[in-house]
Design a protein around this motif. Structure first.
Motif, short mmCIF file in Angstrom:
data_model
loop_
_atom_site.label_atom_id
_atom_site.label_comp_id
_atom_site.label_asym_id
_atom_site.label_seq_id
_atom_site.Cartn_x
_atom_site.Cartn_y
_atom_site.Cartn_z
N HIS A 291 2.83 1.89 7.54
CA HIS A 291 3.80 2.52 6.64
C HIS A 291 3.28 3.88 6.15
O HIS A 291 4.04 4.86 6.11
CB HIS A 291 4.07 1.61 5.44
N ILE A 292 1.99 3.93 5.82
CA ILE A 292 1.41 5.19 5.33
C ILE A 292 1.44 6.26 6.39
O ILE A 292 1.78 7.42 6.14
CB ILE A 292 -0.04 4.95 4.85
N VAL A 293 1.12 5.90 7.62
CA VAL A 293 1.04 6.88 8.70
C VAL A 293 2.41 7.30 9.20
O VAL A 293 2.66 8.48 9.44
CB VAL A 293 0.19 6.31 9.86
N GLU A 294 3.31 6.33 9.33
CA GLU A 294 4.60 6.62 9.98
C GLU A 294 5.70 7.01 9.01
O GLU A 294 6.73 7.54 9.45
CB GLU A 294 5.04 5.39 10.79
N ALA B 140 8.82 9.08 -0.83
CA ALA B 140 9.18 8.15 -1.90
C ALA B 140 7.99 7.29 -2.28
O ALA B 140 7.19 6.93 -1.42
CB ALA B 140 10.35 7.27 -1.46
N PRO B 141 7.88 6.95 -3.56
CA PRO B 141 6.80 6.06 -4.00
C PRO B 141 6.93 4.68 -3.35
O PRO B 141 8.02 4.23 -3.03
CB PRO B 141 6.99 5.97 -5.52
N PHE B 142 5.80 4.02 -3.14
CA PHE B 142 5.83 2.66 -2.62
C PHE B 142 4.85 1.82 -3.42
O PHE B 142 3.93 2.34 -4.06
CB PHE B 142 5.51 2.62 -1.13
N LYS B 143 5.05 0.52 -3.38
CA LYS B 143 4.28 -0.39 -4.22
C LYS B 143 3.25 -1.15 -3.39
O LYS B 143 3.53 -1.59 -2.29
CB LYS B 143 5.24 -1.38 -4.90
N PHE C 181 2.17 4.22 -5.44
CA PHE C 181 1.49 5.35 -4.80
C PHE C 181 2.49 6.29 -4.15
O PHE C 181 3.60 5.87 -3.76
CB PHE C 181 0.49 4.87 -3.75
N VAL C 182 2.09 7.53 -4.03
CA VAL C 182 2.83 8.52 -3.24
C VAL C 182 1.89 9.03 -2.17
O VAL C 182 0.73 9.40 -2.46
CB VAL C 182 3.32 9.69 -4.11
N TYR D 177 -4.76 11.98 4.93
CA TYR D 177 -3.76 11.15 4.25
C TYR D 177 -4.33 10.77 2.89
O TYR D 177 -5.38 10.15 2.81
CB TYR D 177 -3.46 9.89 5.06
N THR D 178 -3.64 11.18 1.84
CA THR D 178 -4.08 10.89 0.48
C THR D 178 -3.03 10.05 -0.22
O THR D 178 -1.83 10.32 -0.11
CB THR D 178 -4.30 12.20 -0.31
N LEU D 179 -3.48 9.04 -0.95
CA LEU D 179 -2.57 8.18 -1.72
C LEU D 179 -2.80 8.47 -3.20
O LEU D 179 -3.85 8.15 -3.76
CB LEU D 179 -2.86 6.71 -1.42
N HIS D 180 -1.79 9.10 -3.83
CA HIS D 180 -1.88 9.42 -5.25
C HIS D 180 -1.36 8.23 -6.06
O HIS D 180 -0.22 7.80 -5.87
CB HIS D 180 -1.05 10.67 -5.56
N ASN D 181 -2.18 7.73 -6.94
CA ASN D 181 -1.79 6.61 -7.79
C ASN D 181 -0.93 7.12 -8.94
O ASN D 181 -1.39 7.85 -9.81
CB ASN D 181 -3.05 5.91 -8.33
N ILE D 182 0.35 6.73 -8.93
CA ILE D 182 1.31 7.18 -9.96
C ILE D 182 1.79 6.00 -10.80
O ILE D 182 2.89 6.03 -11.35
CB ILE D 182 2.49 7.92 -9.32
N THR D 183 0.96 4.95 -10.87
CA THR D 183 1.37 3.74 -11.58
C THR D 183 1.75 4.04 -13.02
O THR D 183 2.81 3.60 -13.50
CB THR D 183 0.24 2.69 -11.54
N THR D 184 0.90 4.76 -13.72
CA THR D 184 1.18 5.09 -15.13
C THR D 184 2.48 5.89 -15.26
O THR D 184 3.33 5.58 -16.12
CB THR D 184 0.02 5.89 -15.73
#
Length: 199
Positions: free
Chosen positions: A150-153, A158-161, A171-172, A189-196
């Motif tokens: 999912h991350i690569v393709e 959109a954010p995903f859980k 994350f985005v 590939y960077t995953l930004h944590n946007i939980t807060t």
């Protein structure tokens, strides 16, 4: 009687000369070709990056000088190789330290789709180990890991859980080209944590 003695002497002398010639015929090629074969074997070893191989020095003639020169070259190559390996290991360890110090999950892949690096945040989220990830084809890993696929393709931003340790985290994904002198070497590939923020 004199003729008989002369015949015996000539026969003995002929036998000695024959044995000397026979020995010369069998040993002379080794004397000439042997050093060349040693040198050829040494060149093969150098081609296989075995810089510790040495050619035996036999005599102080031209072949001996050539063997000396070859051994000196091999010693210099061995020294150069070890200094390069030490420098590369230092740079590799430093790069890994920088990557692992990032507070966000990230991994990189080259243009051929092979994983170049992955920090421990990314490995933890993906449930992978460094030994089974770094250097491996991204396509093969994606086939066994739905989250990685999912991350690569994923083409959307959109954010995903992700549920990790029983907690929902959002994350985005950001895909950034790795450039050197204006040429793309791969992608980060960077995953930004946007939980807060999501909450």
């Amino acid at each position: 009687e004199t003729a008989g003695k002369a015949f015996d002497f000539i026969a003995l002398l002929s036998t000695i000369i024959f044995l000397m010639a026979f020995t010369f015929i069998f040993n002379f090629p080794d004397y000439i070709i042997g050093p060349v074969q040693h040198l050829r074997e040494g060149i093969r070893e150098i081609m296989q990056k075995n810089y510790r191989h040495r050619v035996p020095v036999e005599g102080r003639d031209e072949m001996g000088e050539l063997a000396d020169a070859f051994n000196l070259m091999a010693a210099r190559l061995d020294e150069y190789e070890h200094s390069n390996v030490a420098q590369l290991m230092f740079e590799k360890n430093r790069a890994e330290s920088v990557i692992n110090s990032l507070q966000e999950a990230g991994f990189g892949a080259d243009l051929e789709g092979r994983v170049l690096f992955a920090n421990h945040f990314a490995l933890d989220l993906l449930g992978l180990k460094s030994s089974e990830t770094v250097g491996k084809p991204l396509a093969g890993l994606c086939a066994r890991n739905d989250l990685l696929r999912h991350i690569v393709e994923s083409a959307s931003g959109a954010p995903f859980k992700i549920i990790s340790d029983g907690k929902e985290q959002f994350f985005v994904r950001e895909k950034t080209p790795i450039l050197k002198d204006g040429q793309a070497l791969g992608f980060l590939y960077t995953l930004h944590n946007i939980t807060t923020f999501q909450e």
